[in-house]
Design a protein around this motif. Structure first.
Motif, PDB file in Angstrom:
ATOM      1  N   HIS A  53      -3.233   0.091   4.868  1.00 41.41           N
ATOM      2  CA  HIS A  53      -4.583   0.658   4.760  1.00 41.41           C
ATOM      3  C   HIS A  53      -4.660   1.438   3.453  1.00 41.41           C
ATOM      4  CE1 HIS A  53      -2.294   3.923   6.608  1.00 41.41           C
ATOM      5  NE2 HIS A  53      -3.286   4.781   6.434  1.00 41.41           N
TER       6      HIS A  53
ATOM      7  N   HIS B  69      -5.281   4.722   2.660  1.00 43.79           N
ATOM      8  CA  HIS B  69      -5.034   6.158   2.497  1.00 43.79           C
ATOM      9  C   HIS B  69      -4.030   6.432   1.372  1.00 43.79           C
ATOM     10  CE1 HIS B  69      -6.627   7.227   6.774  1.00 43.79           C
ATOM     11  NE2 HIS B  69      -7.591   7.144   5.880  1.00 43.79           N
TER      12      HIS B  69
ATOM     13  N   ASP C 249      -1.590   8.394   0.812  1.00 42.53           N
ATOM     14  CA  ASP C 249      -0.140   8.554   1.011  1.00 42.53           C
ATOM     15  C   ASP C 249       0.571   7.198   1.072  1.00 42.53           C
ATOM     16  OD1 ASP C 249      -1.640   8.469   3.459  1.00 42.53           O
ATOM     17  OD2 ASP C 249       0.087   9.154   4.605  1.00 42.53           O
ATOM     18  N   HIS C 250      -0.172   6.139   1.421  1.00 43.32           N
ATOM     19  CA  HIS C 250       0.379   4.779   1.469  1.00 43.32           C
ATOM     20  C   HIS C 250       0.096   4.006   0.179  1.00 43.32           C
ATOM     21  CE1 HIS C 250       1.015   4.916   5.942  1.00 43.32           C
ATOM     22  NE2 HIS C 250       0.164   5.916   5.773  1.00 43.32           N
TER      23      HIS C 250
ATOM     24  N   HIS D 186      -7.268   3.398  13.113  1.00 46.09           N
ATOM     25  CA  HIS D 186      -6.947   4.503  12.188  1.00 46.09           C
ATOM     26  C   HIS D 186      -7.947   4.462  11.025  1.00 46.09           C
ATOM     27  CE1 HIS D 186      -4.595   7.413   9.979  1.00 46.09           C
ATOM     28  NE2 HIS D 186      -4.436   6.575   8.980  1.00 46.09           N
TER      29      HIS D 186
ATOM     30  N   ASP E  53      -0.334   3.008  10.012  1.00 46.42           N
ATOM     31  CA  ASP E  53      -0.647   4.180  10.831  1.00 46.42           C
ATOM     32  C   ASP E  53      -1.335   3.788  12.132  1.00 46.42           C
ATOM     33  OD1 ASP E  53       0.516   5.663   8.896  1.00 46.42           O
ATOM     34  OD2 ASP E  53      -1.286   6.718   8.247  1.00 46.42           O
TER      35      ASP E  53
HETATM   36 ZN    ZN Z   1      -3.445   6.879   7.071  1.00 42.60          ZN
END
Ligand code: ZN
Length: 207
Positions: free
Chosen positions: A56, A58, A60-61, A129, A146
């Motif tokens: 996805h 986000h 942090d990924h 998510h 996630d």
């Molecule tokens: Zn996430």
């Protein structure tokens, strides 16, 4: 197939390097934020990176996805989260982190089978998510981002999150079969067999 796991960043995200030793090639699932950390690891392992697959959008990924793309590595992500990479809706500002927006090279959808680095990679849409979250299945391994965690599941209170979609997605993953090992976006590995029975989702009412 060999799997290397690297945990990094302010939210301890898991990056997976999935290596086909016969070809000395790999795909990366969720690069995290630190580009040089992952590139150096691939160099150390002596493998060529042929794709970056994102569970996805986000930060942090996907925080280093623009750098991977600049280095010539194609980026794959679910259709609805592709938009988030383009317009920067990646939660980065909520966490005070920078984010370089990008237009991903490929979008994936439910049922797609990618052949990269000589690996067959099946795409499973697992919204909840985010609306564009996906899980990648390679052999008997599920890279669940996630969506599914050891004993729990990803937050559904972020933009485009949905608890009812999360329930459906977890059901879908549990139906994959007890032989699957789960490699989540945060925390420890688990198995479908364990989660089908013990996951926190089972303790919410069924409506
Ligand atoms: Zn996430």
């Amino acid at each position: 197939m060999k799997i290397e796991k690297i945990t990094s960043g302010i939210l301890d995200v898991n990056t997976y390097i999935i290596i086909n030793e016969d070809k000395s090639e790999c795909v990366i699932i969720d690069g995290g934020e630190d580009f040089s950390l992952i590139i150096n690891k691939a160099k150390e392992l002596n493998v060529k990176i042929v794709a970056l697959l994102l569970s996805h959008a986000h930060f942090d990924h996907a925080g280093n996805a623009a750098e991977f793309q600049k280095a010539g590595v194609p980026i794959y992500i679910g259709e609805k989260d592709a938009e988030k990479l383009k317009n920067g809706e990646t939660l980065s500002s909520d966490f005070g982190r920078p984010f370089n927006t990008l237009s991903p090279d490929f979008t994936v959808k439910d049922g797609d089978v990618l052949n990269l680095a000589g690996l067959n990679i099946k795409v499973i849409e697992t919204a909840g998510h985010t609306d564009g979250s996906v899980t990648y299945a390679i052999d008997n391994c599920l890279f669940s981002g996630d969506t599914l965690f050891f004993g729990s599941f990803g937050r559904t209170d972020f933009p485009t999150g949905s608890f009812s979609e999360m329930k459906k997605s977890l059901k879908k993953l549990f139906a994959m079969g007890d032989g699957f090992i789960v490699f989540p976006g945060h925390g420890e590995n688990t198995t479908v067999k364990f989660e089908r029975i013990n996951n926190q989702i089972n303790f919410y009412d069924q409506n």
